[in-house]
Design an enzyme around this catalytic site. Structure first.
Site, mmCIF file in Angstrom:
data_model
loop_
_atom_site.group_PDB
_atom_site.id
_atom_site.type_symbol
_atom_site.label_atom_id
_atom_site.label_comp_id
_atom_site.label_asym_id
_atom_site.label_seq_id
_atom_site.Cartn_x
_atom_site.Cartn_y
_atom_site.Cartn_z
ATOM 1 N N ASP A 13 -7.945 -7.122 -0.701
ATOM 2 C CA ASP A 13 -6.775 -6.284 -0.423
ATOM 3 C C ASP A 13 -5.543 -6.701 -1.214
ATOM 4 O OD1 ASP A 13 -8.381 -4.944 1.405
ATOM 5 O OD2 ASP A 13 -7.766 -6.247 3.055
ATOM 6 N N GLY A 40 -11.934 -1.120 0.568
ATOM 7 C CA GLY A 40 -11.005 -0.001 0.805
ATOM 8 C C GLY A 40 -9.899 -0.165 -0.213
HETATM 9 P P1 GDP Z 1 -7.319 -3.393 -2.547
HETATM 10 O O1 GDP Z 1 -8.434 -3.455 -1.582
HETATM 11 O O2 GDP Z 1 -7.171 -4.661 -3.329
HETATM 12 O O3 GDP Z 1 -7.364 -2.193 -3.447
HETATM 13 O O4 GDP Z 1 -5.987 -3.284 -1.686
HETATM 14 P P2 GDP Z 1 -5.758 -2.318 -0.403
HETATM 15 O O5 GDP Z 1 -5.614 -0.936 -0.884
HETATM 16 O O6 GDP Z 1 -6.777 -2.586 0.637
HETATM 17 O O7 GDP Z 1 -4.411 -2.917 0.159
HETATM 18 C C1 GDP Z 1 -3.277 -2.985 -0.627
HETATM 19 C C2 GDP Z 1 -2.165 -2.221 0.097
HETATM 20 O O8 GDP Z 1 -0.937 -2.485 -0.534
HETATM 21 C C3 GDP Z 1 -2.342 -0.715 0.020
HETATM 22 O O9 GDP Z 1 -1.784 -0.154 1.168
HETATM 23 C C4 GDP Z 1 -1.534 -0.332 -1.220
HETATM 24 O O10 GDP Z 1 -1.058 1.004 -1.181
HETATM 25 C C5 GDP Z 1 -0.396 -1.287 -1.076
HETATM 26 N N1 GDP Z 1 0.253 -1.712 -2.309
HETATM 27 C C6 GDP Z 1 -0.275 -2.100 -3.489
HETATM 28 N N2 GDP Z 1 0.678 -2.603 -4.287
HETATM 29 C C7 GDP Z 1 1.852 -2.506 -3.603
HETATM 30 C C8 GDP Z 1 3.185 -2.896 -3.866
HETATM 31 O O11 GDP Z 1 3.501 -3.455 -4.906
HETATM 32 N N3 GDP Z 1 4.102 -2.659 -2.876
HETATM 33 C C9 GDP Z 1 3.782 -2.056 -1.710
HETATM 34 N N4 GDP Z 1 4.732 -1.820 -0.836
HETATM 35 N N5 GDP Z 1 2.538 -1.696 -1.417
HETATM 36 C C10 GDP Z 1 1.579 -1.933 -2.354
HETATM 37 P P1 IMO Z 2 -11.359 -4.840 -0.668
HETATM 38 O O1 IMO Z 2 -12.247 -4.476 -1.833
HETATM 39 C C1 IMO Z 2 -10.647 -7.582 2.612
HETATM 40 C C2 IMO Z 2 -14.130 -9.194 4.680
HETATM 41 C C3 IMO Z 2 -14.368 -8.790 6.116
HETATM 42 C C4 IMO Z 2 -15.013 -10.058 6.641
HETATM 43 C C5 IMO Z 2 -15.877 -10.503 5.467
HETATM 44 C C6 IMO Z 2 -17.333 -10.049 5.541
HETATM 45 O O2 IMO Z 2 -10.693 -3.705 -0.021
HETATM 46 O O3 IMO Z 2 -10.450 -5.959 -1.049
HETATM 47 P P2 IMO Z 2 -18.533 -7.704 5.174
HETATM 48 O O4 IMO Z 2 -18.359 -6.407 5.886
HETATM 49 O O5 IMO Z 2 -18.316 -7.644 3.712
HETATM 50 O O6 IMO Z 2 -19.815 -8.395 5.511
HETATM 51 O O7 IMO Z 2 -17.374 -8.657 5.807
HETATM 52 O O8 IMO Z 2 -15.282 -9.942 4.310
HETATM 53 N N1 IMO Z 2 -14.004 -8.074 3.715
HETATM 54 C C7 IMO Z 2 -12.855 -7.704 3.160
HETATM 55 N N2 IMO Z 2 -11.597 -8.148 3.363
HETATM 56 N N3 IMO Z 2 -10.877 -6.647 1.686
HETATM 57 C C8 IMO Z 2 -12.125 -6.206 1.442
HETATM 58 O O9 IMO Z 2 -12.417 -5.367 0.433
HETATM 59 C C9 IMO Z 2 -13.186 -6.706 2.220
HETATM 60 N N4 IMO Z 2 -14.519 -6.480 2.275
HETATM 61 C C10 IMO Z 2 -15.006 -7.331 3.189
HETATM 62 O O10 IMO Z 2 -13.171 -8.485 6.782
HETATM 63 O O11 IMO Z 2 -14.041 -11.046 6.831
HETATM 64 MG MG MG Z 3 -8.780 -3.192 0.458
#
Ligand code: GDP
Ligand code: IMO
Ligand code: MG
Length: 422
Positions: A13, A40
């Protein structure tokens, strides 16, 4: 930009989806090579939010090709749902999506096993996304998996399904869970097969052909370094190699065709699920949650939050070979007066500067912090590096220096235009 592997350098994330969407402007192809719909990846475009789970984050850019590689585990029903959801929002998905026939399927018994094993672990649970990821990779390693190519051949699929449901139902029963109905799986999966059939391809050959033509490829890592099955905080990890090497094995593109590695970090740290997290700080978490930030894109769970951990990210630099750094969510710290950065740990009375390899040791690590002054002003409208307040620049430069790599991108908001090149 040549062929780039993008990895999360923390616990997932980090904002990988947003950075991939930004970089896709200069790429031709975006590839997912590991993980499944446990990921996600959020993109905010024109005020609209898109969350991608299996489809690469390049899909919102017209004229770019997206590839789901052999290393991904895919739930065909979830993938069809994702394709239909995007199409309903006007996103074209046709010849711009290729899926490897060698990708393993996530089956309903994988999800049921994932869920039941978590129940049985009780307080030692991993906190998985319950998407069946671990059991699906388990079957792959045990050589009992069913692949997308099998699903394309009805008699082959049905024979494998029958055998696998029989065995897995026995396991499910022994664990105290309800068995799966093979008939229900059969109809749902065969229906999904027809939607997916046009996308199935030999993605290894497609990628090599593209490389021969000088096309530029972005490899979109899912999860993050410390969720890696080998290098993460085992057993509190996911079941794939989330680090740079996973891009090669999960796509069939060899290491010498990779030109650089971009590591994505948040300006602080988050983690979803259980497991050690030395810099966790509930006060910072409460603050970020009150701002409406840091809720999981896949499960909606509130993310655990903490300060930036330079010890951990230095380790991530080592295992990934990070050439360039993208720092996201800098704006999350806009109103923090004193920003803490972990520069070393104390473990059993000794000061250490390297992340231990065993989870129980990481669990016992006490962070040693250096405090940096905040900038106490909004950064979300900055469009050039020089627009950032001096303390914000100093903060990101300090992080890059501690990690020992080059700072390339700073992100100050979820939107595409809130991205600054250094
Ligand atoms: P990913 O899994 O690495 O693609 O990250 P996620 O989408 O799960 O979580 C990142 C969150 O931070 C999302 O809600 C993005 O819209 C948000 N995001 C990414 N970069 C920025 C930023 O620079 N500022 C803010 N406010 N939100 C950001
Ligand atoms: P993105 O790509 C954050 C975490 C789960 C749990 C562990 C194992 O959005 O960064 P799983 O379902 O893979 O067996 O869960 O890994 N986890 C993530 N945490 N971002 C993700 O994906 C994750 N995918 C799995 O929360 O701790
Ligand atoms: Mg994510």
């Amino acid at each position: 930009m040549a062929n780039t592997i993008l990895v999360g350098a923390q616990w997932g994330d980090e904002g990988k989806g947003k950075i991939i969407d930004f970089l896709t402007d200069e790429a031709d192809i975006v590839v997912r090579s590991q993980g499944g719909n446990n990921a996600g990846h959020t993109i905010v475009l024109g005020g609209e939010k898109y969350v991608l789970h299996l489809i690469p984050s390049g899909i919102l850019r017209r004229g770019k090709v997206c590839v789901i590689g052999n290393g991904v585990v895919l739930d065909p029903v979830a993938l069809v749902g994702e394709i239909e959801g995007l199409r309903a929002r006007g996103i074209k998905i046709a010849k711009n999506l290729l899926i490897s026939g060698s990708a393993h399927l996530v089956m309903p018994y994988h999800r049921a096993l994932d869920e039941q094993r978590e129940v049985l672990k009780g307080k030692n649970k991993i906190g998985t996304t319950k998407r069946g990821i671990g059991p699906a990779y388990g079957d792959k390693a045990a050589r009992t998996g069913i692949r997308l190519a099998d699903l394309m051949n009805e008699p082959v699929f049905l024979a494998k399904l029958k055998a696998r449901v029989k065995e897995n139902n026995a396991v499910l029963k022994s664990l105290g869970a309800k068995p799966i109905s093979a008939a229900k799986v059969e109809s749902a999966y065969l229906a999904a097969a027809e939607v997916l059939r046009p996308f199935v391809a030999n993605t290894v050959v497609a990628l090599h052909d593209a490389i021969a033509k000088g096309k530029k490829i972005l490899f979109e890592g899912a999860q993050g370094t410390f969720l890696d099955i080998d290098h993460g905080t085992y057993p509190f990890v996911t079941s794939s190699n989330t680090t740079a090497g996973g891009a090669c094995t999960g796509s069939g593109v060899p290491p010498h065709r990779m030109d650089n590695v971009m590591g994505v970090i948040k300006a602080y740290t988050t983690r979803v699920g259980e497991g050690p997290f030395p810099t966790e700080d509930d006060g910072l978490g409460d603050r970020l949650h009150e701002m409406g930030r840091e809720f999981g894109a896949t499960t909606g769970r509130a993310r655990r939050c903490g300060w930036f951990d330079a010890v951990a990210v230095r380790y991530a630099n080592m295992v990934n070979g990070i050439d360039q750094l993208a720092i996201t969510n800098l704006d999350g710290l806009d109103q923090v007066e004193r920003i803490r950065v972990c520069t070393a740990y104390r473990l059993d009375g000794k000061k250490i500067s390297v992340l231990p390899t065993q989870s129980d040791e990481v669990e016992r690590c006490q962070p040693i912090y250096t405090d940096l002054p905040g900038w106490m002003s909004p950064t979300e409208r900055a469009t050039k590096y020089s627009d950032l307040p001096a303390n914000a620049r100093s903060y990101v430069e300090t992080l890059a220096g501690l990690i020992g790599t080059r700072l390339a991108i700073v992100s100050v908001g979820p939107g595409r235009d809130q991205t600054i090149r250094r």
